[in-house]
Structure formats: C-alpha cells, structure tokens
Design a protein around this motif. Structure first.
Motif, short mmCIF file in Angstrom:
data_model
loop_
_atom_site.label_atom_id
_atom_site.label_comp_id
_atom_site.label_asym_id
_atom_site.label_seq_id
_atom_site.Cartn_x
_atom_site.Cartn_y
_atom_site.Cartn_z
N GLN A 203 7.82 -1.81 8.79
CA GLN A 203 8.48 -3.07 9.15
C GLN A 203 9.39 -3.51 8.00
OE1 GLN A 203 7.98 -4.18 12.37
NE2 GLN A 203 6.88 -2.22 12.40
N GLU A 204 10.61 -2.98 7.99
CA GLU A 204 11.53 -3.23 6.87
C GLU A 204 11.99 -4.68 6.80
OE1 GLU A 204 12.17 -1.15 4.58
OE2 GLU A 204 11.21 0.61 5.47
N GLU A 205 11.88 -5.42 7.91
CA GLU A 205 12.34 -6.81 7.86
C GLU A 205 11.40 -7.70 7.05
OE1 GLU A 205 9.87 -6.22 11.58
OE2 GLU A 205 11.50 -5.19 10.52
N LEU A 206 10.20 -7.24 6.78
CA LEU A 206 9.26 -8.01 5.96
C LEU A 206 9.47 -7.72 4.49
CD1 LEU A 206 5.95 -7.47 8.00
CD2 LEU A 206 7.48 -9.44 8.09
N ARG A 207 9.20 -8.73 3.64
CA ARG A 207 9.25 -8.50 2.20
C ARG A 207 8.19 -7.48 1.80
NH1 ARG A 207 7.83 -12.08 -1.18
NH2 ARG A 207 6.51 -13.28 0.23
N PRO A 208 8.47 -6.67 0.76
CA PRO A 208 7.45 -5.68 0.34
C PRO A 208 6.10 -6.31 0.05
CG PRO A 208 9.55 -5.23 -0.73
CD PRO A 208 9.72 -6.53 0.01
N ALA A 209 6.07 -7.47 -0.59
CA ALA A 209 4.79 -8.11 -0.88
C ALA A 209 4.08 -8.53 0.41
CB ALA A 209 5.01 -9.33 -1.78
N THR A 210 4.87 -9.01 1.39
CA THR A 210 4.26 -9.40 2.66
C THR A 210 3.69 -8.19 3.38
OG1 THR A 210 5.86 -11.22 2.82
CG2 THR A 210 4.68 -10.61 4.83
N ARG A 211 4.41 -7.06 3.31
CA ARG A 211 3.90 -5.84 3.94
C ARG A 211 2.60 -5.41 3.28
NH1 ARG A 211 9.36 -3.97 3.79
NH2 ARG A 211 8.84 -2.57 2.08
N GLN A 212 2.55 -5.45 1.95
CA GLN A 212 1.32 -5.06 1.26
C GLN A 212 0.17 -5.98 1.62
OE1 GLN A 212 0.67 -2.41 -0.78
NE2 GLN A 212 2.67 -1.64 -0.18
N LEU A 213 0.44 -7.28 1.71
CA LEU A 213 -0.61 -8.23 2.07
C LEU A 213 -1.10 -7.96 3.49
CD1 LEU A 213 -2.30 -10.74 1.47
CD2 LEU A 213 -0.38 -12.14 2.29
N ALA A 214 -0.17 -7.70 4.42
CA ALA A 214 -0.57 -7.42 5.80
C ALA A 214 -1.39 -6.13 5.88
CB ALA A 214 0.68 -7.32 6.68
N ILE A 215 -1.01 -5.11 5.10
CA ILE A 215 -1.75 -3.85 5.12
C ILE A 215 -3.17 -4.05 4.61
CG2 ILE A 215 -1.89 -1.59 3.99
CD1 ILE A 215 1.19 -1.49 4.14
N LYS A 216 -3.32 -4.78 3.50
CA LYS A 216 -4.66 -5.00 2.95
C LYS A 216 -5.51 -5.88 3.86
CE LYS A 216 -3.86 -2.49 -0.56
NZ LYS A 216 -4.51 -1.14 -0.62
N THR A 217 -4.87 -6.88 4.47
CA THR A 217 -5.60 -7.74 5.40
C THR A 217 -6.10 -6.95 6.61
OG1 THR A 217 -4.26 -9.64 4.71
CG2 THR A 217 -5.46 -9.83 6.78
N ALA A 218 -5.23 -6.09 7.14
CA ALA A 218 -5.63 -5.26 8.28
C ALA A 218 -6.76 -4.31 7.89
CB ALA A 218 -4.42 -4.48 8.80
N GLU A 219 -6.70 -3.77 6.68
CA GLU A 219 -7.74 -2.84 6.24
C GLU A 219 -9.09 -3.54 6.16
OE1 GLU A 219 -8.68 0.10 2.41
OE2 GLU A 219 -6.82 -1.04 2.53
#
Length: 436
Positions: A203-219
């Motif tokens: 999801q390139e439209e998200l900021r890298p930090a937001t992507r990382q947060l979403a990935i860790k939250t999903a995990e």
C-alpha cells in the motif's frame, strides 16, 4: 504339541463362527459392495479427471486470483479415486444395514478409503515442509487409528495416562489434541500474517511508518486470535487467562521494565513516524546508519560498510536523534578548495557555481550552488561551494568527490592555479645567512 493343541481348541469356536459367517448373504454382500466401490470409485475418477484437468488448467502465464484458485484445485485431483470409492462404500454400507442390519466390513472399507485419501493429500498435495511433516507425523497416525476402528479404545487409553508438569498434570489425549489443533491453527495464523504483511507492504499510498504500524498490529491481532481460538478448542476457560495476565504484570514489574519500555517506544515511533525504514539517522552515542528494519523491540541500522547495529527503541525516544531523512528529501553538502593569491578572486564564484550546477544530481531548489569566500590561508585563498542533493554523500553516492572533480577541471580550464604549500628555509652561519 500340547500347547498347540490347546491353542487350536481355544480358537476353534472363532474359526467355526467365521466359517459360518462367510457363507451368509450379509458377508458376500459386503465383499461385493467393497469390490464395486473400488471399481466404480477409480473408474469414475478416470472418467472425470480429464474433464476436470481441462477445466482447472488456466492459460499459460495467467496470474489472476481465479487462475491461482484453479491451479490449487487441480492439485487435488489425486484424491478423486479414494474419495469416490469412500462415497460408494458409504452408500453400500447404508444399503446393507437396511437389508441385513450389519455392515462392518463395508464401514471398515470406507474408513480405509478415507485413509488413502488423506495419505494422497499429504503426499501429493502438501508442499510446505511444515505441513508435510505435520500431516505425516500427526494427521496420518490419527487417521490410521480411525481406519482400523480403534479410535474409541485408544482415546480411552490415552485419557487415563497422565503426565505431571510441576503442580499441574495433563493426559496424553489432551496433548494429542493440542498437537493436532495447535499446529494447524498457528500455521494458519502464520500464513495469514504473511499474506497480510505482503498486502499492507504494497500500500504505497500509506506512509512507511503507518505501513509498519499496520503490519505489526495485524501480526499481534492474528496470533492473539489464534491463541484464543486454540484455548477455546482445547476447552481452557478463558477467564483463567486473567491469572496469566496478572503473572505477566508481576513479571514486567519485577524484571521486564526495559522490554516493556522498548515495546511502548516502538509503538510511539510507528505512530509518530519521526523515523521510518530508509531514513539515515545518527544517534547521540555515535551510531549512524540507514534504518532497514523496525520491530516492536528494536530498530536495526545498516552502516555503509555493511554492519548491522541493533538499537533499542527507547534510545530513539530518550536521546537526541539526527534524521537526515534519506527518503527523497534534500540535504546540503559542501566542498572546500583553495586558489592561488595571484588569482582574480572575483571570477571564482561564477566559474565554480556554473561548473557544479552541471552535475545531474545537484538540485536547483531550495538553493542553487553557492560559492563563498571563507578566508585567507597560509598557501592560498580558501573557498567553499555549498550545494543541495537528494540523498547522502556515502554508499552508492559520491557527491562531494564528483563536485571536487568538477572544481578541478573548471579551475584548470580557466587557468586558475590551485596552490600547494611553500616553505622558506634560512641557514645562518658566521659569514651571514643564506636563504632558500
């Protein structure tokens, strides 16, 4: 001989009962039903397989979701024969029970066919090493026990065998259920986590930090849900988890403060986005490098000489951090040089600024190259040119080196001399001094 005769006398009634049973219509009906199940099952599979193979074979190079699903279903074709046979055996079992009131052989054959289907699934369909091992050493033995009709007996025996674990104990049946359901549930959790990570990372439209947060939250959410599902399947009262939560709280209070601090700091960093993967940062302690990975406990920096530095998240919160933001943002660099005292220094800024501006990576915004007079040195007049680039002057980029080459060539073309140190040596003796 006496022992053999006694043994034959003991089994004689059983042999007589078997001889009497084998000639009954029920026995012959079940044997015929199994033979028909084998013939019809594998015959139907041979007829249906070519049709399904054409239907489930996508065009060459097709990569859509439907094509992927068709390929996955095509891998199940080896199961057709055993499954068809099991279905025909089940139909024959019901018919024989209605006619004769018994169908033990037909039921046994049905279970054997199901075992063959599971065996084919493990051998021919599963490809991931964990699932193959799980199927071979966990699922197949359980299905084999079911096929021979010993599942109730084995389950009762395992439930009576208890294993002590400190002040706790559990029976082997519970352990078998845990191995069966636990492995499957947590593999499903890992598979779901890999898919969600790949989706969120794209999801390139998200900021890298937001992507990382979403990935860790999903995990955390996926594995937390897998744990709760496993506890529910195993019959563990979820209210008892409050005791475990209290124990974890005590552990954090006694000796896990640093881990808890780094965990919370990692969440703060991911939410705020002040540092993200790809940024070049420098810490108060001198550590510097590009952020290559952010976890909930630490951040990994990669230096330009290939070393990895693991920095606890807490350091990014409690100490000063210089972020050079190597994510397309501009950085100002400087290249120093000197010219001879014989030079008309009024010509130098225009010559150098024009030369540096020719570099393809030098930016015109926020400022064009700016050449400044810095001072009068021992051997020459000191200048420095400031210029902006997108990136850092290290690793694959050599901006200052390129600019110094441009300065050298420009000064040579303009006939301007670059000075080198001069020394005057005086030798004094009785007849006077000599100067060199």
């Amino acid at each position: 001989m006496v022992g053999m005769e006694r043994y034959l006398q003991q089994i004689e009634p059983a042999l007589a009962a078997a001889r009497d049973w084998i000639v009954t219509p029920s026995a012959w009906g079940q044997i015929v039903a199994l033979a028909l199940a084998v013939l019809l099952g594998w015959g139907a599979a041979a007829l249906v397989r070519p049709m399904l193979l054409r239907l489930l074979s996508p065009a060459a190079g097709a990569t859509g979701s439907l094509s992927l699903l068709r390929r996955q279903l095509r891998r199940l074709l080896p199961l057709l024969g055993p499954l068809f046979a099991a279905a025909f055996a089940a139909f024959g079992e019901e018919a024989l029970r209605a006619l004769f009131g018994t169908a033990g052989i037909a039921a046994f054959g049905k279970r054997v066919f199901l075992f063959l289907a599971v065996r084919a699934f493990v051998r021919d369909v599963l490809r991931e090493p964990f699932l193959r091992a799980y199927g071979r050493f966990v699922v197949l033995p359980i299905v084999a026990v079911y096929a021979v009709g010993l599942m109730p007996t084995v389950a009762a025996a395992l439930s009576t065998m208890r294993m002590p674990l400190g002040n706790l104990s559990f029976d082997l049946l519970w352990a078998m259920k845990f191995a069966l359901f636990g492995g499957l549930i947590f593999w499903a959790g890992r598979w779901s986590n890999e898919r969600s990570t790949a989706y969120l990372a794209g999801q390139e439209e998200l900021r890298p930090a937001t992507r990382q947060l979403a990935i860790k939250t999903a995990e955390v959410a996926i594995f937390g849900l897998a744990f709760l599902v496993l506890m529910n399947v195993m019959g563990v009262n979820l209210t008892s988890l409050a005791v475990i939560g209290g124990a974890i709280g005590v552990g954090i209070g006694l000796g896990l403060q640093q881990i808890a601090s780094n965990f919370i700091s990692g969440i703060i960093l991911l939410i705020e986005g002040q540092a993200t993967v790809g940024d070049y940062v420098e810490l108060d302690g001198g550590e510097a490098g590009t952020i290559v990975k952010m976890t909930l406990r630490s951040i990994i920096l990669e230096t330009f000489d290939g070393k990895w530095i693991v920095v606890p998240n807490e350091h990014f919160i409690t100490t000063r951090v210089v972020n050079y933001s190597d994510q397309g943002s501009a950085n100002r660099l400087e290249a120093a040089f000197s010219v001879s005292y014989d030079t008309d220094i009024n010509r130098v800024p225009a010559i150098i600024e024009a030369a540096v501006a020719k570099h393809p990576k030098v930016l015109g915004h926020p400022e064009a190259p700016d050449c400044e007079l810095r001072g009068f040195g021992d051997s020459g007049i000191d200048f420095a040119v400031e210029f902006w680039v997108s990136g850092l002057d290290d690793g694959p980029n050599k901006y200052v080196s390129d600019v110094l080459f441009l300065i050298w060539n420009a000064l040579k073309e303009a006939g301007i001399e670059i000075p080198y140190p001069h020394r005057v040596v005086e030798l004094r003796g009785p007849e006077g001094g000599m100067r060199f």
